[in-house]
Design a protein around this motif. Sequence first.
Motif, PDB file in Angstrom:
ATOM      1  N   THR A  95      10.026   6.047   2.568  1.00  0.00           N
ATOM      2  CA  THR A  95      11.180   5.547   1.825  1.00  0.00           C
ATOM      3  C   THR A  95      11.544   6.488   0.681  1.00  0.00           C
ATOM      4  OG1 THR A  95      10.476   3.290   2.299  1.00  0.00           O
ATOM      5  CG2 THR A  95      12.065   3.566   0.511  1.00  0.00           C
ATOM      6  N   PHE A  96      10.529   7.003   0.003  1.00  0.00           N
ATOM      7  CA  PHE A  96      10.748   7.876  -1.150  1.00  0.00           C
ATOM      8  C   PHE A  96      10.518   9.351  -0.815  1.00  0.00           C
ATOM      9  CE2 PHE A  96       9.266   3.720  -2.777  1.00  0.00           C
ATOM     10  CZ  PHE A  96      10.440   3.344  -3.406  1.00  0.00           C
ATOM     11  N   LYS A  97      10.049   9.617   0.399  1.00  0.00           N
ATOM     12  CA  LYS A  97       9.785  10.982   0.863  1.00  0.00           C
ATOM     13  C   LYS A  97       8.844  11.740  -0.089  1.00  0.00           C
ATOM     14  CE  LYS A  97      14.158  11.444   3.395  1.00  0.00           C
ATOM     15  NZ  LYS A  97      14.319  10.054   3.621  1.00  0.00           N
ATOM     16  N   MET A  98       7.773  11.044  -0.484  1.00  0.00           N
ATOM     17  CA  MET A  98       6.788  11.650  -1.377  1.00  0.00           C
ATOM     18  C   MET A  98       5.508  10.817  -1.393  1.00  0.00           C
ATOM     19  SD  MET A  98       8.538  10.481  -5.022  1.00  0.00           S
ATOM     20  CE  MET A  98       7.313  11.143  -6.091  1.00  0.00           C
ATOM     21  N   ASN A  99       4.434  11.430  -1.890  1.00  0.00           N
ATOM     22  CA  ASN A  99       3.205  10.686  -2.128  1.00  0.00           C
ATOM     23  C   ASN A  99       3.395   9.832  -3.374  1.00  0.00           C
ATOM     24  OD1 ASN A  99       1.658  11.672   0.007  1.00  0.00           O
ATOM     25  ND2 ASN A  99       1.014  13.469  -1.147  1.00  0.00           N
ATOM     26  N   VAL A 100       2.966   8.580  -3.288  1.00  0.00           N
ATOM     27  CA  VAL A 100       3.057   7.680  -4.433  1.00  0.00           C
ATOM     28  C   VAL A 100       1.699   7.031  -4.685  1.00  0.00           C
ATOM     29  CG1 VAL A 100       5.523   7.199  -4.173  1.00  0.00           C
ATOM     30  CG2 VAL A 100       3.872   5.755  -3.010  1.00  0.00           C
ATOM     31  N   SER A 101       1.469   6.651  -5.931  1.00  0.00           N
ATOM     32  CA  SER A 101       0.231   5.973  -6.333  1.00  0.00           C
ATOM     33  C   SER A 101       0.557   4.512  -6.573  1.00  0.00           C
ATOM     34  CB  SER A 101      -0.303   6.576  -7.630  1.00  0.00           C
ATOM     35  OG  SER A 101      -0.485   7.966  -7.487  1.00  0.00           O
ATOM     36  N   TYR A 102      -0.275   3.631  -5.992  1.00  0.00           N
ATOM     37  CA  TYR A 102      -0.006   2.198  -6.141  1.00  0.00           C
ATOM     38  C   TYR A 102      -1.284   1.382  -6.089  1.00  0.00           C
ATOM     39  CZ  TYR A 102      -0.284   2.094  -1.006  1.00  0.00           C
ATOM     40  OH  TYR A 102      -0.695   2.213   0.298  1.00  0.00           O
ATOM     41  N   PHE A 103      -1.132   0.063  -6.367  1.00  0.00           N
ATOM     42  CA  PHE A 103      -2.255  -0.875  -6.387  1.00  0.00           C
ATOM     43  C   PHE A 103      -1.935  -2.063  -5.495  1.00  0.00           C
ATOM     44  CE2 PHE A 103      -2.037   1.273 -10.472  1.00  0.00           C
ATOM     45  CZ  PHE A 103      -3.298   1.846 -10.536  1.00  0.00           C
ATOM     46  N   GLU A 104      -2.956  -2.551  -4.821  1.00  0.00           N
ATOM     47  CA  GLU A 104      -2.847  -3.748  -3.985  1.00  0.00           C
ATOM     48  C   GLU A 104      -3.810  -4.804  -4.521  1.00  0.00           C
ATOM     49  OE1 GLU A 104      -3.999  -2.000  -0.213  1.00  0.00           O
ATOM     50  OE2 GLU A 104      -1.895  -1.840   0.396  1.00  0.00           O
ATOM     51  N   LYS A 105      -3.557  -6.061  -4.182  1.00  0.00           N
ATOM     52  CA  LYS A 105      -4.395  -7.226  -4.504  1.00  0.00           C
ATOM     53  C   LYS A 105      -4.460  -7.522  -5.998  1.00  0.00           C
ATOM     54  CE  LYS A 105      -7.204  -6.677  -0.437  1.00  0.00           C
ATOM     55  NZ  LYS A 105      -6.938  -7.232   0.684  1.00  0.00           N
ATOM     56  N   ALA A 106      -5.055  -6.639  -6.781  1.00  0.00           N
ATOM     57  CA  ALA A 106      -5.143  -6.860  -8.231  1.00  0.00           C
ATOM     58  C   ALA A 106      -5.406  -5.533  -8.934  1.00  0.00           C
ATOM     59  CB  ALA A 106      -6.248  -7.851  -8.561  1.00  0.00           C
ATOM     60  N   VAL A 107      -4.943  -5.444 -10.162  1.00  0.00           N
ATOM     61  CA  VAL A 107      -5.201  -4.264 -10.990  1.00  0.00           C
ATOM     62  C   VAL A 107      -5.240  -4.709 -12.443  1.00  0.00           C
ATOM     63  CG1 VAL A 107      -2.734  -3.656 -11.063  1.00  0.00           C
ATOM     64  CG2 VAL A 107      -4.454  -1.924 -11.607  1.00  0.00           C
TER      65      VAL A 107
END
Length: 149
Positions: A95-107
């Motif tokens: 979607t963004f045509k790049m590597n992205v950093s994200y969190f799932e479940k909880a942070v």
Amino acid sequence: MKKITLVLSMVLFTIAGAFAQIEKPVTWAYSAKKTSKTEAVIYLKATIDDRWHIYSQNVKDGGPVKTTFTFAPSKDFSLVGKTIEPKAIVKYESTFKMNVSYFEKAVIFQQKIKLNKGTTVVKGKVEFMVCNDKQCLPPEEVEFSVPVK
């Protein structure tokens, strides 16, 4: 008779639309812990529904809206450093045509503060964007207020 049926149908659909559930896949919780008489840590926890994720504070320009914390200025405390986060998941998102950093479940994000007063309330807001593999919801801002005792 057709007019009455048409009007009743329109009213029914309007009412049904009003009760349609707005998706809120992220809930926030806040707490604080004093680490000494003059220092404390503010904990900002995001609990994320299955199959959704929020983005890191360190997303590069051109990608999704990164998570951003803004703290209201106060004479009672000062921020120590930047808001820290745990290690994020890094993946390529087409979607963004790049590597992205994200969190799932909880942070849990953490912000150290220096206290100028024994007790205070830390106020601010968090802006974040939540996505799943099919859609992204518009960025959202949530205000917070965390007592430090």
